[in-house]
Design a protein around this motif. Structure first.
Motif, PDB file in Angstrom:
ATOM      1  N   UNK A   1      -0.700   0.766  -0.099  1.00 41.04           N
ATOM      2  CA  UNK A   1      -1.084  -0.646  -0.208  1.00 41.04           C
ATOM      3  C   UNK A   1      -0.040  -1.396  -1.028  1.00 41.04           C
ATOM      4  N   UNK A   2       0.521  -0.750  -2.050  1.00 39.02           N
ATOM      5  CA  UNK A   2       1.582  -1.363  -2.854  1.00 39.02           C
ATOM      6  C   UNK A   2       2.805  -1.697  -2.001  1.00 39.02           C
ATOM      7  N   UNK A   3       3.201  -0.738  -1.144  1.00 38.46           N
ATOM      8  CA  UNK A   3       4.382  -0.946  -0.311  1.00 38.46           C
ATOM      9  C   UNK A   3       4.139  -2.049   0.724  1.00 38.46           C
ATOM     10  N   UNK A   4       2.949  -2.062   1.336  1.00 32.39           N
ATOM     11  CA  UNK A   4       2.636  -3.111   2.308  1.00 32.39           C
ATOM     12  C   UNK A   4       2.622  -4.472   1.630  1.00 32.39           C
ATOM     13  N   UNK A   5       2.037  -4.534   0.455  1.00 35.21           N
ATOM     14  CA  UNK A   5       2.002  -5.774  -0.310  1.00 35.21           C
ATOM     15  C   UNK A   5       3.419  -6.281  -0.578  1.00 35.21           C
ATOM     16  N   UNK A   6       4.298  -5.386  -0.998  1.00 34.12           N
ATOM     17  CA  UNK A   6       5.681  -5.763  -1.307  1.00 34.12           C
ATOM     18  C   UNK A   6       6.424  -6.248  -0.063  1.00 34.12           C
ATOM     19  N   UNK A   7       6.232  -5.572   1.066  1.00 29.92           N
ATOM     20  CA  UNK A   7       6.902  -5.972   2.300  1.00 29.92           C
ATOM     21  C   UNK A   7       6.410  -7.333   2.797  1.00 29.92           C
ATOM     22  N   UNK A   8       5.108  -7.564   2.709  1.00 38.39           N
ATOM     23  CA  UNK A   8       4.549  -8.855   3.130  1.00 38.39           C
ATOM     24  C   UNK A   8       5.100  -9.976   2.247  1.00 38.39           C
ATOM     25  N   UNK A   9       5.217  -9.704   0.946  1.00 39.64           N
ATOM     26  CA  UNK A   9       5.763 -10.716   0.040  1.00 39.64           C
ATOM     27  C   UNK A   9       7.251 -10.955   0.314  1.00 39.64           C
ATOM     28  N   UNK A  10       7.985  -9.863   0.489  1.00 38.79           N
ATOM     29  CA  UNK A  10       9.431  -9.953   0.718  1.00 38.79           C
ATOM     30  C   UNK A  10       9.754 -10.718   2.008  1.00 38.79           C
ATOM     31  N   UNK A  11       9.027 -10.425   3.066  1.00 37.05           N
ATOM     32  CA  UNK A  11       9.344 -11.015   4.373  1.00 37.05           C
ATOM     33  C   UNK A  11       8.699 -12.376   4.617  1.00 37.05           C
ATOM     34  N   UNK A  12       7.507 -12.598   4.047  1.00 41.67           N
ATOM     35  CA  UNK A  12       6.754 -13.815   4.379  1.00 41.67           C
ATOM     36  C   UNK A  12       6.356 -14.647   3.167  1.00 41.67           C
ATOM     37  N   UNK A  13       6.647 -14.160   1.962  1.00 42.73           N
ATOM     38  CA  UNK A  13       6.319 -14.909   0.762  1.00 42.73           C
ATOM     39  C   UNK A  13       4.835 -15.002   0.474  1.00 42.73           C
TER      40      UNK A  13
END
Length: 101
Positions: A39-51
């Motif tokens: 969940x941490x990694x998905x959260x980081x990717x969503x933030x990185x790619x879509x803010x």
């Protein structure tokens, strides 16, 4: 006060009694992703790619059916996981890989 008329749900929506219908599939998608995503990694990717600031706790609540997912969150999850949003929503059994967006 007029009484509410009961309507039947389409077959694909039967059993949708939680606050969302993507939770179970979101968890499956995370675990079957290569490599599997926390969940941490998905959260980081969503933030990185879509803010979008979707915390791991929020993802956990979505997966458990305790929090609704906004349409733009479903779209971001699908894009990051390279899946069809229709699959996450349970509208199709085809996972249909998507290209990076």
């Amino acid at each position: 006060m007029p009484s509410r008329r009961k309507t039947s749900l389409p077959d694909k929506l039967q059993g949708a009694t939680k606050k969302n219908i993507i939770g179970e599939r979101l968890r499956l998608a995370r675990h079957h992703h290569t490599p599997p995503l926390t969940a941490d990694a998905l959260s980081a990717l969503v933030y990185e790619r879509y803010g979008l600031d979707i915390t791991p706790n929020m993802i956990s609540k979505v997966e458990g059916g305790f929090r609704a997912a906004f349409d733009y969150e479903v779209r971001a999850f699908a894009a990051v996981l390279k899946l069809s949003s229709d699959w996450l929503l349970g509208l199709t059994e085809r996972k249909t890989l998507l290209t990076d967006t």
